[in-house]
Design an enzyme around this catalytic site. Structure first.
Site, PDB file in Angstrom:
ATOM      1  N   CYS A   1      13.599  29.281   0.194  1.00 14.91           N
ATOM      2  CA  CYS A   1      13.406  28.024   0.933  1.00 14.91           C
ATOM      3  C   CYS A   1      12.709  28.221   2.273  1.00 14.91           C
ATOM      4  O   CYS A   1      12.166  27.272   2.830  1.00 14.91           O
ATOM      5  CB  CYS A   1      14.748  27.333   1.151  1.00 14.91           C
ATOM      6  SG  CYS A   1      15.650  27.091  -0.370  1.00 14.91           S
TER       7      CYS A   1
ATOM      8  N   HIS B   1      14.681  22.106   6.730  1.00 19.97           N
ATOM      9  CA  HIS B   1      14.751  22.257   5.280  1.00 19.97           C
ATOM     10  C   HIS B   1      15.710  21.202   4.727  1.00 19.97           C
ATOM     11  O   HIS B   1      16.703  20.864   5.371  1.00 19.97           O
ATOM     12  CB  HIS B   1      15.242  23.667   4.936  1.00 19.97           C
ATOM     13  CG  HIS B   1      15.457  23.874   3.470  1.00 19.97           C
ATOM     14  ND1 HIS B   1      14.514  23.516   2.538  1.00 19.97           N
ATOM     15  CD2 HIS B   1      16.521  24.367   2.771  1.00 19.97           C
ATOM     16  CE1 HIS B   1      14.982  23.795   1.338  1.00 19.97           C
ATOM     17  NE2 HIS B   1      16.192  24.307   1.448  1.00 19.97           N
TER      18      HIS B   1
ATOM     19  N   ASN C   1      16.470  19.237  -2.981  1.00 22.77           N
ATOM     20  CA  ASN C   1      16.015  20.491  -2.384  1.00 22.77           C
ATOM     21  C   ASN C   1      14.851  21.042  -3.213  1.00 22.77           C
ATOM     22  O   ASN C   1      15.034  21.401  -4.373  1.00 22.77           O
ATOM     23  CB  ASN C   1      17.211  21.463  -2.376  1.00 22.77           C
ATOM     24  CG  ASN C   1      16.890  22.808  -1.766  1.00 22.77           C
ATOM     25  OD1 ASN C   1      15.730  23.130  -1.509  1.00 22.77           O
ATOM     26  ND2 ASN C   1      17.925  23.597  -1.539  1.00 22.77           N
TER      27      ASN C   1
HETATM   28  O1  UT7 Z   1      18.319  25.744   0.090  1.00 26.77           O
HETATM   29  C1  UT7 Z   1      19.383  26.602   0.360  1.00 26.77           C
HETATM   30  C2  UT7 Z   1      20.194  26.673  -0.843  1.00 26.77           C
HETATM   31  N1  UT7 Z   1      21.252  25.781  -1.072  1.00 26.77           N
HETATM   32  C3  UT7 Z   1      22.036  25.137  -0.199  1.00 26.77           C
HETATM   33  O2  UT7 Z   1      21.804  25.107   0.972  1.00 26.77           O
HETATM   34  C4  UT7 Z   1      23.274  24.501  -0.721  1.00 26.77           C
HETATM   35  C5  UT7 Z   1      24.462  24.777   0.158  1.00 26.77           C
HETATM   36  N2  UT7 Z   1      25.710  24.278  -0.339  1.00 26.77           N
HETATM   37  C6  UT7 Z   1      25.993  22.954  -0.467  1.00 26.77           C
HETATM   38  O3  UT7 Z   1      25.153  22.111  -0.208  1.00 26.77           O
HETATM   39  C7  UT7 Z   1      27.362  22.540  -0.918  1.00 26.77           C
HETATM   40  O4  UT7 Z   1      28.232  23.653  -0.837  1.00 26.77           O
HETATM   41  C8  UT7 Z   1      27.398  21.956  -2.368  1.00 26.77           C
HETATM   42  C9  UT7 Z   1      26.701  20.615  -2.383  1.00 26.77           C
HETATM   43  C10 UT7 Z   1      26.703  22.906  -3.321  1.00 26.77           C
HETATM   44  C11 UT7 Z   1      28.840  21.763  -2.818  1.00 26.77           C
HETATM   45  O5  UT7 Z   1      29.528  20.920  -1.904  1.00 26.77           O
HETATM   46  P1  UT7 Z   1      30.978  21.319  -1.407  1.00 26.77           P
HETATM   47  O6  UT7 Z   1      31.457  20.215  -0.553  1.00 26.77           O
HETATM   48  O7  UT7 Z   1      30.885  22.685  -0.810  1.00 26.77           O
HETATM   49  O8  UT7 Z   1      31.806  21.293  -2.745  1.00 26.77           O
HETATM   50  P2  UT7 Z   1      32.616  22.488  -3.444  1.00 26.77           P
HETATM   51  O9  UT7 Z   1      31.681  23.530  -3.986  1.00 26.77           O
HETATM   52  O10 UT7 Z   1      33.680  22.929  -2.508  1.00 26.77           O
HETATM   53  O11 UT7 Z   1      33.272  21.709  -4.652  1.00 26.77           O
HETATM   54  C12 UT7 Z   1      34.230  20.668  -4.443  1.00 26.77           C
HETATM   55  C13 UT7 Z   1      34.628  20.112  -5.796  1.00 26.77           C
HETATM   56  C14 UT7 Z   1      34.987  21.173  -6.823  1.00 26.77           C
HETATM   57  O12 UT7 Z   1      36.033  20.682  -7.601  1.00 26.77           O
HETATM   58  P3  UT7 Z   1      37.554  21.154  -7.305  1.00 26.77           P
HETATM   59  O13 UT7 Z   1      37.546  22.632  -7.458  1.00 26.77           O
HETATM   60  O14 UT7 Z   1      37.838  20.699  -5.897  1.00 26.77           O
HETATM   61  O15 UT7 Z   1      38.320  20.418  -8.346  1.00 26.77           O
HETATM   62  C15 UT7 Z   1      33.746  21.252  -7.687  1.00 26.77           C
HETATM   63  O16 UT7 Z   1      34.014  21.679  -9.003  1.00 26.77           O
HETATM   64  O17 UT7 Z   1      33.517  19.372  -6.350  1.00 26.77           O
HETATM   65  C16 UT7 Z   1      33.277  19.814  -7.685  1.00 26.77           C
HETATM   66  N3  UT7 Z   1      31.859  19.670  -7.967  1.00 26.77           N
HETATM   67  C17 UT7 Z   1      31.323  18.551  -8.482  1.00 26.77           C
HETATM   68  N4  UT7 Z   1      31.889  17.375  -8.869  1.00 26.77           N
HETATM   69  C18 UT7 Z   1      31.050  16.448  -9.348  1.00 26.77           C
HETATM   70  C19 UT7 Z   1      30.869  20.571  -7.748  1.00 26.77           C
HETATM   71  N5  UT7 Z   1      29.692  20.041  -8.126  1.00 26.77           N
HETATM   72  C20 UT7 Z   1      29.950  18.797  -8.582  1.00 26.77           C
HETATM   73  C21 UT7 Z   1      29.141  17.784  -9.111  1.00 26.77           C
HETATM   74  N6  UT7 Z   1      29.727  16.613  -9.471  1.00 26.77           N
HETATM   75  N7  UT7 Z   1      27.807  17.909  -9.237  1.00 26.77           N
END
Ligand code: UT7
Length: 331
Positions: free
Chosen positions: A117, A258, A288
Site C-alpha cells: 500500500c 491511504h 482499499n
Molecule cells: O492497507 C493496509 C492493510 N489493511 C488494513 O489496514 C486493515 C487493518 N485492519 C482493519 O481494518 C480491521 O482490523 C478489520 C476491518 C480488518 C477488522 O475490524 P476489527 O474491528 O478489528 O474486527 P475483528 O477482526 O476484531 O473482528 C470482530 C468480529 C469477529 O467476530 P467475533 O470473534 O467477535 O465473534 C469477526 O469474526 O467481527 C467478525 N468479522 C466479521 N463479521 C461480519 C470479521 N469480518 C467480518 C465481516 N462481516 N466481514
C-alpha cells in the site's frame, strides 16, 4: 526550520477505476457478512472489481495516459516508468514493462516496485532521486492493483476490504517554482511480514495443486495487529515529514491518507492534529486499493479543487512489508 526547496513536482495525475461496482449487500449474498458490519467497522460501502481479462498494466496505462495528457507530456519524453503493484500481471517480466509497451514510452527505463500500500510514496521518492541525480527530466509513477485476484473470497475478514483501480502521476523537475515534494519519511519493518502476506506461490512454496487447494497463494491478514501498526506508524511518519519540511499540521490544507479503513484514517488524522474537514476520504466508494488508493485520492482531490496551486498537502500510507511513510508537498 526553513521550508526546503523542492527538486521535483507532480505535474499532473490520472486515475482509472473499473466500471463494475460491488456493494456490501452484493457481498452479503455470498458470504456471512452485512452492510452494517462493513460500514461501521471499515467505512466501506462499495468497491470496484475489474473484469477477467482487464490487466493491471492496462489499468495503469489508462491512468498514466490521463496524467500525461493533462501534463502535456508525450510518451517519448518519459525517462522512467516506476510501477508499484502487489498484483503483477505475470511473475516475469515486470508489469511496468508491459505498461511501458502499452504507453509507447520507448525511451524509458521501466521496472516494478513492491511496497504494497505504500508503493506510490516509495515510487515518488525513487522518481525524485532519479531526477535529482540528473538521469532524466520526466518520470511516470504508476500504481495499478487488481486486488480481486489475490483475495480469498471465502474469507470475510479480508474479502470485504479491497478493490481494484489504478492511479498515476507525471513527475518532473521543479525548476525553482517552489512547487513539489518538500519532505519524505519512509520506513519498512520486515520482521512483521507475516501480519499481511501471501504464504504460497513464490519460491518458498512454489505453486502446486496443494497451494491452490489450500488457498496459500491468497492474501492472509491479522487485521487487528495491522490496524495498530498502521495508526502508530502513519502518525509518527506524518510528524516526522512535517518536521523535516519545517511545517506544522496547521499549515496543511489537505491530508491524503491511504484508504484502508475510516477508523485508521480518523485516528491518523487525530494524531497528526488535522481535522476531518481537511482529510480526503474515498474509502467508502472504493475500499482499499493498496498502492492505488493514494494517487486516486490525490487525483480526485485535485479534480474537485480540494487542492490547487499553492496548497500544502500531507500524504501518508501503510501496508504489507511492513512498509509505511509520509510526504509533504506544495502543489
Ligand atoms: O492497507 C493496509 C492493510 N489493511 C488494513 O489496514 C486493515 C487493518 N485492519 C482493519 O481494518 C480491521 O482490523 C478489520 C476491518 C480488518 C477488522 O475490524 P476489527 O474491528 O478489528 O474486527 P475483528 O477482526 O476484531 O473482528 C470482530 C468480529 C469477529 O467476530 P467475533 O470473534 O467477535 O465473534 C469477526 O469474526 O467481527 C467478525 N468479522 C466479521 N463479521 C461480519 C470479521 N469480518 C467480518 C465481516 N462481516 N466481514
Amino acid at each position: 526550520m526553513k521550508n526546503p526547496t523542492p527538486i521535483v513536482e507532480i505535474a499532473a495525475t490520472g486515475r482509472f477505476l473499473p466500471d463494475n461496482v460491488v456493494t456490501n449487500d452484493d457481498l452479503a449474498k455470498t458470504m456471512d457478512t452485512s452492510d452494517e458490519w462493513i460500514r461501521t467497522r471499515t467505512g466501506i460501502s462499495e468497491r470496484r472489481i475489474a473484469p477477467d481479462g482487464l490487466t493491471a498494466a492496462e489499468m495503469g496505462a489508462s491512468a498514466a495516459r490521463q496524467a500525461m495528457e493533462r501534463a502535456g507530456v508525450q510518451p517519448g519524453e518519459v525517462d522512467i516508468v516506476i510501477l508499484s503493484t502487489a498484483t503483477p500481471d505475470r511473475w516475469l517480466p515486470s508489469t511496468a514493462c508491459d505498461t511501458q509497451a502499452l504507453l509507447g514510452c520507448d525511451n524509458a527505463v521501466a521496472f516494478d516496485i513492491m511496497a504494497a500500500c505504500s508503493g506510490f510514496l516509495y515510487g515518488l521518492s525513487m522518481a525524485e532521486g532519479y531526477l535529482a541525480a540528473g538521469r532524466g527530466e520526466i518520470a511516470l509513477v504508476i500504481s495499478a492493483e487488481k486486488m480481486s485476484t489475490i483475495i480469498d473470497w471465502d474469507d470475510r475478514t479480508t474479502a470485504v476490504l479491497f478493490g481494484d483501480g489504478a492511479g498515476a502521476a507525471v513527475v518532473r523537475r521543479s525548476n525553482g517554482s517552489g512547487r513539489g515534494i518538500l519532505s519524505t519519511h519512509l520506513r519498512s519493518d520486515g520482521r512483521l511480514a507475516n501480519l499481511l502476506y501471501r504464504p504460497g506461490g513464490g519460491t518458498i512454496d512454489p505453486l502446486s495443486q496443494g497451494v491452490l487447494d489450500e488457498g496459500r497463494h491468497l492474501m492472509k491478514m491479522q487485521g487487528r495487529e495491522i490496524f495498530k501498526n498502521a495508526v502508530r506508524n502513519m502518525a509518527e511518519a506524518c510528524d516526522l515529514a512535517l518536521q523535516k519540511a519545517g511545517l506544522t499540521s496547521d499549515d496543511i490544507d489537505l491530508l491524503v491518507p491511504h484508504q484502508a479503513n475510516i477508523r485508521i484514517i480518523e485516528a491518523t488524522a487525530k494524531y497528526a492534529g488535522i481535522p476531518m474537514e481537511k482529510v480526503y476520504v474515498n474509502v467508502d466508494r472504493y475500499g482499499n486499493m493498496s498502492s492505488a488508493s493514494v494517487p486516486i485520492a490525490f487525483d480526485e482531490a485535485l479534480e474537485q479543487g480540494r487542492i490547487g496551486p499553492g496548497s500544502k498537502v500531507l500524504t501518508a500510507a501503510f501496508g504489507a512489508g511492513l512498509t509505511w511513510g509520509a510526504m509533504t508537498l506544495r502543489m
